[in-house]
Design a protein around this motif. Sequence first.
Motif, short mmCIF file in Angstrom:
data_model
loop_
_atom_site.label_atom_id
_atom_site.label_comp_id
_atom_site.label_asym_id
_atom_site.label_seq_id
_atom_site.Cartn_x
_atom_site.Cartn_y
_atom_site.Cartn_z
N PRO A 69 0.81 -1.23 0.00
CA PRO A 69 0.00 0.00 0.00
C PRO A 69 0.84 1.28 0.00
O PRO A 69 0.35 2.31 -0.43
CB PRO A 69 -0.80 -0.11 1.30
N THR A 70 2.08 1.22 0.48
CA THR A 70 2.90 2.44 0.48
C THR A 70 4.35 2.08 0.20
O THR A 70 4.78 0.95 0.42
CB THR A 70 2.87 3.17 1.84
N VAL A 71 5.10 3.06 -0.27
CA VAL A 71 6.55 2.92 -0.35
C VAL A 71 7.15 4.00 0.55
O VAL A 71 6.67 5.14 0.59
CB VAL A 71 7.07 3.03 -1.80
N ASN A 83 13.87 12.71 6.46
CA ASN A 83 12.67 12.31 7.18
C ASN A 83 11.94 11.24 6.38
O ASN A 83 11.97 11.25 5.16
CB ASN A 83 11.74 13.52 7.35
N THR A 84 11.26 10.36 7.11
CA THR A 84 10.49 9.32 6.44
C THR A 84 9.13 9.85 6.01
O THR A 84 8.41 10.47 6.81
CB THR A 84 10.29 8.12 7.38
N VAL A 85 8.79 9.61 4.74
CA VAL A 85 7.46 9.96 4.21
C VAL A 85 6.98 8.73 3.44
O VAL A 85 7.68 8.23 2.56
CB VAL A 85 7.53 11.17 3.25
N ASN A 86 5.81 8.21 3.81
CA ASN A 86 5.25 7.08 3.08
C ASN A 86 4.32 7.59 1.99
O ASN A 86 3.47 8.43 2.25
CB ASN A 86 4.45 6.18 4.04
N VAL A 87 4.49 7.09 0.79
CA VAL A 87 3.66 7.55 -0.33
C VAL A 87 3.05 6.35 -1.06
O VAL A 87 3.50 5.21 -0.89
CB VAL A 87 4.47 8.41 -1.32
C1 LIG Z 1 5.72 4.17 7.04
O1 LIG Z 1 5.20 2.87 6.84
C2 LIG Z 1 5.77 1.87 7.66
C3 LIG Z 1 5.12 0.54 7.32
O2 LIG Z 1 5.29 0.28 5.96
C4 LIG Z 1 5.53 2.19 9.12
O3 LIG Z 1 6.19 1.23 9.93
C5 LIG Z 1 6.06 3.57 9.43
O4 LIG Z 1 5.70 3.91 10.77
C6 LIG Z 1 5.50 4.60 8.49
N1 LIG Z 1 6.17 5.86 8.77
C7 LIG Z 1 5.57 7.04 8.68
C8 LIG Z 1 6.41 8.22 9.00
O5 LIG Z 1 4.42 7.16 8.32
#
Ligand SMILES: *[C@@H]1O[C@H](CO)[C@@H](O)[C@H](O)[C@H]1NC(C)=O
Length: 368
Positions: A69-71, A83-87
């Motif tokens: 569902p996300t990368v 910084n982590t960003v899920n897209v």
């Molecule tokens: C991004 O997604 C991962 C799971 O794929 C999750 O563990 C992580 O907390 C998410 N990070 C953010 C910043 O949303």
Amino acid sequence: MGAVLAVAATPAPDTVARSVSVQNNDPLIHFHGRWDPAPETWWGSTGFKLHVQDLSSLTLNLGNHTTSPTVQLGVSVNYGPFNTVNVSAGTNEIPLIVSSDETDDAKLPATSVVRINVPGWQDNRLELENIVLNPGAKLLPYTPSDIHFQFIGDSLSAGGQYLPQIVDQAWTFLTPENFKAEHLINAQPGIALSDIDAYGNVHGMSYQYFVTEDTQYYYTDYHNYTTPWNFARDQPPATHVVIHIGANDSGNNPSLTRPQTYLEFLSRLRTLYHTQPFFIFTPWGWPQPDGSISYYYPGQYETIVATRHALGDRNTFLVNTTGWVTLEDVFPGNMHPTVDGHIKIAGLFQEWLENWGLHPLSAWATPA
Ligand SMILES: *[C@@H]1O[C@H](CO)[C@@H](O)[C@H](O)[C@H]1NC(C)=O
Ligand SMILES: *[C@@H]1O[C@H](CO)[C@@H](O)[C@H](O)[C@H]1NC(C)=O
Ligand SMILES: *[C@@H]1O[C@H](CO)[C@@H](O)[C@H](O)[C@H]1NC(C)=O
Ligand SMILES: *[C@@H]1O[C@H](CO)[C@@H](O)[C@H](O)[C@H]1NC(C)=O
Ligand SMILES: *[C@@H]1O[C@H](CO)[C@@H](O)[C@H](O)[C@H]1NC(C)=O
């Protein structure tokens, strides 16, 4: 008759602020790493850099091959922390956070540098359709650093399966950051150098390094094949090549004739990198619960480097990492370096490089 009214009510086009759409083949996008023609990303650390005037918003439109569902992405604005960003496939507004203690988007300076990469060694597919910037934003050329590292390795270089920000927290990523350098990282957990099936990698690095796809291609139904990598696309070319590999050859079949495999690999790399120094890491080994370190292939890396020298290649250097990693630097369960362990390794390698003669640059080539 209604049509006349409708036309009159529409503002003149020139007065409407338009978002700036950047196509995925725009020459001002500074791509790095292994993108296929779609373009989709392979190998953790692959991504792009943008230099933008008057930036205030950035949106990525992603195709449906993007990992579902996300990368996970690493995003750094103006050389701040990643910084982590899920897209996901579709439209994604990217928060432009400069420092980690800010919750809101900071006011950005007149020009900004945004760096984005996929840190994962699997589930790392970003299919870039286009990039949308705020009205008035203007893409400028990104000037790459004069130092451009290429790293080749396994889980010990990929950030393992164990760091929250994966390769973005590995010594392979931290070293270029510390030197204000560009990075290329080809590292896959479990991969051997020999072209054998190891821990889910259907090929070894002696094959995989020369293709576009990482070893996860084999688990990708719509792209279950490899294509030769065109090294001319690594722009600028790598200036320093660093190799740390062998753990998963050792784990699989200690009797493999590694010096020969390694020497063949180096000969092939020399056809791509004629003048660049090669840095050959000895294993830092696996710290054991009793505090001892279990080394593999003792003496063999020394033999490999000595053989290159005997062949006339004085531009290959042994990086003796004996003692660099102890029990307190690794996760006890899997003996891989922790976040702090990777910071320590990057520091020790920097010290080594400075003794060798390479020093961190005082500023990035593209100011923000
Ligand atoms: C991004 O997604 C991962 C799971 O794929 C999750 O563990 C992580 O907390 C998410 N990070 C953010 C910043 O949303
Ligand atoms: C994925 O995108 C392509 C091209 O836009 C489209 O033709 C295809 O129907 C999409 N597939 C799915 C499953 O949404
Ligand atoms: C790689 O090899 C080492 C042993 O040399 C082993 O501990 C590790 O689990 C292997 N696999 C991965 C995925 O790292
Ligand atoms: C990829 O192809 C191989 C055969 O070459 C097959 O065994 C494997 O299951 C395929 N993977 C996928 C995800 O289709
Ligand atoms: C590597 O470093 C260790 C520890 O300092 C030392 O004992 C060993 O002799 C070194 N090996 C080489 C080839 O220099």
